[in-house]
Design a protein around this motif. Sequence first.
Motif, PDB file in Angstrom:
ATOM      1  N   THR A 127       5.867   1.562  -9.043  1.00 19.40           N
ATOM      2  CA  THR A 127       6.613   2.820  -8.485  1.00 19.40           C
ATOM      3  C   THR A 127       5.700   3.952  -7.848  1.00 19.40           C
ATOM      4  O   THR A 127       6.160   4.686  -7.146  1.00 19.40           O
ATOM      5  CB  THR A 127       7.584   3.369  -9.631  1.00 19.40           C
ATOM      6  OG1 THR A 127       6.383   3.627 -10.802  1.00 19.40           O
ATOM      7  CG2 THR A 127       8.615   2.560 -10.203  1.00 19.40           C
ATOM      8  N   VAL A 128       4.694   3.669  -8.024  1.00 21.65           N
ATOM      9  CA  VAL A 128       3.474   4.747  -7.421  1.00 21.65           C
ATOM     10  C   VAL A 128       3.248   4.308  -6.242  1.00 21.65           C
ATOM     11  O   VAL A 128       2.612   5.097  -5.359  1.00 21.65           O
ATOM     12  CB  VAL A 128       2.151   4.590  -8.282  1.00 21.65           C
ATOM     13  CG1 VAL A 128       2.390   5.103  -9.883  1.00 21.65           C
ATOM     14  CG2 VAL A 128       1.621   3.307  -8.504  1.00 21.65           C
ATOM     15  N   THR A 129       3.593   3.131  -5.473  1.00 19.89           N
ATOM     16  CA  THR A 129       3.452   2.959  -4.308  1.00 19.89           C
ATOM     17  C   THR A 129       3.997   3.712  -3.101  1.00 19.89           C
ATOM     18  O   THR A 129       5.275   4.079  -3.339  1.00 19.89           O
ATOM     19  CB  THR A 129       3.992   1.384  -4.020  1.00 19.89           C
ATOM     20  OG1 THR A 129       3.347   0.468  -5.220  1.00 19.89           O
ATOM     21  CG2 THR A 129       3.541   0.928  -2.632  1.00 19.89           C
ATOM     22  N   THR A 130       3.378   4.177  -2.175  1.00 20.55           N
ATOM     23  CA  THR A 130       3.705   5.145  -1.203  1.00 20.55           C
ATOM     24  C   THR A 130       3.698   4.531   0.014  1.00 20.55           C
ATOM     25  O   THR A 130       3.002   3.305   0.375  1.00 20.55           O
ATOM     26  CB  THR A 130       3.005   6.340  -1.520  1.00 20.55           C
ATOM     27  OG1 THR A 130       1.714   6.155  -0.654  1.00 20.55           O
ATOM     28  CG2 THR A 130       2.770   6.869  -2.603  1.00 20.55           C
ATOM     29  N   GLN A 131       4.197   5.137   1.112  1.00 22.82           N
ATOM     30  CA  GLN A 131       4.243   4.471   2.624  1.00 22.82           C
ATOM     31  C   GLN A 131       2.852   4.577   2.788  1.00 22.82           C
ATOM     32  O   GLN A 131       2.491   3.737   3.802  1.00 22.82           O
ATOM     33  CB  GLN A 131       5.361   5.459   3.364  1.00 22.82           C
ATOM     34  CG  GLN A 131       5.523   4.871   4.815  1.00 22.82           C
ATOM     35  CD  GLN A 131       6.011   3.609   4.790  1.00 22.82           C
ATOM     36  OE1 GLN A 131       7.102   3.166   3.952  1.00 22.82           O
ATOM     37  NE2 GLN A 131       5.606   2.454   5.706  1.00 22.82           N
ATOM     38  N   ARG A 132       2.202   5.407   2.517  1.00 22.06           N
ATOM     39  CA  ARG A 132       0.866   5.546   3.002  1.00 22.06           C
ATOM     40  C   ARG A 132       0.147   4.267   2.544  1.00 22.06           C
ATOM     41  O   ARG A 132      -0.823   3.681   3.103  1.00 22.06           O
ATOM     42  CB  ARG A 132       0.112   6.882   2.234  1.00 22.06           C
ATOM     43  CG  ARG A 132       0.466   8.364   2.874  1.00 22.06           C
ATOM     44  CD  ARG A 132      -0.111   9.333   2.185  1.00 22.06           C
ATOM     45  NE  ARG A 132      -1.614   9.416   2.157  1.00 22.06           N
ATOM     46  CZ  ARG A 132      -2.232  10.061   1.506  1.00 22.06           C
ATOM     47  NH1 ARG A 132      -1.901  10.963   0.695  1.00 22.06           N
ATOM     48  NH2 ARG A 132      -3.567  10.385   1.710  1.00 22.06           N
ATOM     49  N   LEU A 264       7.683  -2.881 -14.172  1.00 24.42           N
ATOM     50  CA  LEU A 264       6.218  -2.769 -14.055  1.00 24.42           C
ATOM     51  C   LEU A 264       5.913  -0.985 -14.416  1.00 24.42           C
ATOM     52  O   LEU A 264       6.225  -0.334 -13.634  1.00 24.42           O
ATOM     53  CB  LEU A 264       5.592  -3.176 -12.937  1.00 24.42           C
ATOM     54  CG  LEU A 264       5.960  -4.530 -12.390  1.00 24.42           C
ATOM     55  CD1 LEU A 264       5.676  -4.927 -11.089  1.00 24.42           C
ATOM     56  CD2 LEU A 264       5.766  -5.654 -13.537  1.00 24.42           C
ATOM     57  N   LEU A 265       5.022  -0.773 -15.412  1.00 26.44           N
ATOM     58  CA  LEU A 265       4.341   0.374 -15.617  1.00 26.44           C
ATOM     59  C   LEU A 265       2.899   0.482 -15.672  1.00 26.44           C
ATOM     60  O   LEU A 265       2.352  -0.314 -16.666  1.00 26.44           O
ATOM     61  CB  LEU A 265       5.135   0.939 -17.053  1.00 26.44           C
ATOM     62  CG  LEU A 265       4.858   2.361 -17.543  1.00 26.44           C
ATOM     63  CD1 LEU A 265       5.449   3.335 -16.455  1.00 26.44           C
ATOM     64  CD2 LEU A 265       5.097   2.663 -18.737  1.00 26.44           C
ATOM     65  N   LEU A 266       2.442   1.235 -15.002  1.00 31.39           N
ATOM     66  CA  LEU A 266       1.004   1.487 -15.077  1.00 31.39           C
ATOM     67  C   LEU A 266       0.353   2.754 -15.858  1.00 31.39           C
ATOM     68  O   LEU A 266       1.123   3.553 -16.228  1.00 31.39           O
ATOM     69  CB  LEU A 266       0.678   1.712 -13.293  1.00 31.39           C
ATOM     70  CG  LEU A 266       0.538   0.611 -12.653  1.00 31.39           C
ATOM     71  CD1 LEU A 266       0.336   0.961 -11.272  1.00 31.39           C
ATOM     72  CD2 LEU A 266      -0.579  -0.668 -12.982  1.00 31.39           C
ATOM     73  N   ARG A 267      -0.841   2.571 -16.235  1.00 33.46           N
ATOM     74  CA  ARG A 267      -1.478   3.491 -17.054  1.00 33.46           C
ATOM     75  C   ARG A 267      -1.126   4.970 -16.296  1.00 33.46           C
ATOM     76  O   ARG A 267      -0.927   5.830 -17.148  1.00 33.46           O
ATOM     77  CB  ARG A 267      -2.928   3.184 -17.247  1.00 33.46           C
ATOM     78  CG  ARG A 267      -3.750   4.141 -18.079  1.00 33.46           C
ATOM     79  CD  ARG A 267      -5.123   3.435 -18.553  1.00 33.46           C
ATOM     80  NE  ARG A 267      -5.382   3.272 -17.172  1.00 33.46           N
ATOM     81  CZ  ARG A 267      -6.596   1.805 -17.484  1.00 33.46           C
ATOM     82  NH1 ARG A 267      -6.912   1.671 -18.619  1.00 33.46           N
ATOM     83  NH2 ARG A 267      -7.406   1.612 -16.356  1.00 33.46           N
ATOM     84  N   LYS A 268      -1.386   4.904 -15.160  1.00 27.67           N
ATOM     85  CA  LYS A 268      -1.527   6.113 -14.389  1.00 27.67           C
ATOM     86  C   LYS A 268      -0.028   6.934 -14.427  1.00 27.67           C
ATOM     87  O   LYS A 268       0.150   7.949 -14.194  1.00 27.67           O
ATOM     88  CB  LYS A 268      -1.948   6.030 -13.003  1.00 27.67           C
ATOM     89  CG  LYS A 268      -0.893   5.320 -12.057  1.00 27.67           C
ATOM     90  CD  LYS A 268      -1.573   5.175 -10.607  1.00 27.67           C
ATOM     91  CE  LYS A 268      -2.574   3.895 -10.659  1.00 27.67           C
ATOM     92  NZ  LYS A 268      -2.915   3.491  -9.503  1.00 27.67           N
ATOM     93  N   GLU A 269       1.128   6.114 -14.628  1.00 27.37           N
ATOM     94  CA  GLU A 269       2.296   6.367 -14.807  1.00 27.37           C
ATOM     95  C   GLU A 269       2.676   7.177 -16.286  1.00 27.37           C
ATOM     96  O   GLU A 269       3.484   7.784 -16.641  1.00 27.37           O
ATOM     97  CB  GLU A 269       3.390   5.460 -14.133  1.00 27.37           C
ATOM     98  CG  GLU A 269       3.298   5.062 -12.877  1.00 27.37           C
ATOM     99  CD  GLU A 269       3.917   3.786 -12.550  1.00 27.37           C
ATOM    100  OE1 GLU A 269       5.252   4.086 -11.932  1.00 27.37           O
ATOM    101  OE2 GLU A 269       3.868   2.964 -13.064  1.00 27.37           O
TER     102      GLU A 269
END
Length: 282
Positions: A127-132, A264-269
């Motif tokens: 979910t942290v993925t961006t268009q950038r 999917l959950l990341l540490r940064k989230e």
Amino acid sequence: RFRPNIVVGGVGDPHAEAQYLIGRFHIDDISHDPSGPFDSFVLVDASDMAGMPEIIRIEDVTEVIDHRECHKAHELFPKAKIQIEKVGAAATQIAERYQEVNVPIDRNSALLLYGAIHSNTLNLKATVTTQRDRNAIEWLQKQTQIPHDLIHDMFVAKTEAASRSIKKILWGDWKEFLLNSKRIGIAQLEVIELDNLVKDHLEEILNTLDNLKYRCNLQFAFLMAVDLEHGFSLFVTSDANAQLLLCKTLGVEFKNNLAKRKGLLLRKELVPLIFTKKDSLK
């Protein structure tokens, strides 16, 4: 015209994904743990001094490039230029630097950045993925020929590496955080066939986490892992305090030191979620 001597260095051994890319493409021009001396430092994918070698001096950090939400970089590095943005990977920010100054990128750098973006964004599924991040991937694909199976093979290689030495993998992707005066240690793992991996190595995982908690003087320690093909997250710990923290933060339930969660959950989230529930740290 004067050109500064710039040395690329990394703390410790490269992660399993990077090691796979280095081996597959015979990349041999990467230096690690530089001995110095150096006049200044630029931190990439890091915004604090946790785990940094003694050679890096806070007062000589001139720039910080990172992508985490919770940080104190402006306080830690008052003299530095701070670029901390909500993107999936710091590698995206580096790829954008190449584009901004219109500097050609060599094949090895393009491959490493391409792999790093996919690693940090869980193959662009997090979910942290961006268009950038997606734009950076598209740009890198135009810079050099990239095998279509590269990312799948990279994560297969990481899974195999974890199976061979789960302790080394956990130590290699271990980070500590200070929240409410409590020290939290979190290991992260992104693989395929996660259930089988954890089942085969559960005792070693728990022992490694206990050892990390003791050696690093932590109040909480746990592993958060994701299965890239089946799309779930798994939390592993025998630490009762960590189990309670995760139960309060995510609503998960532990059974036999394991808790599973869809998605999917990341540490940064996760860290910002823990930060918003400070009462759970008491």
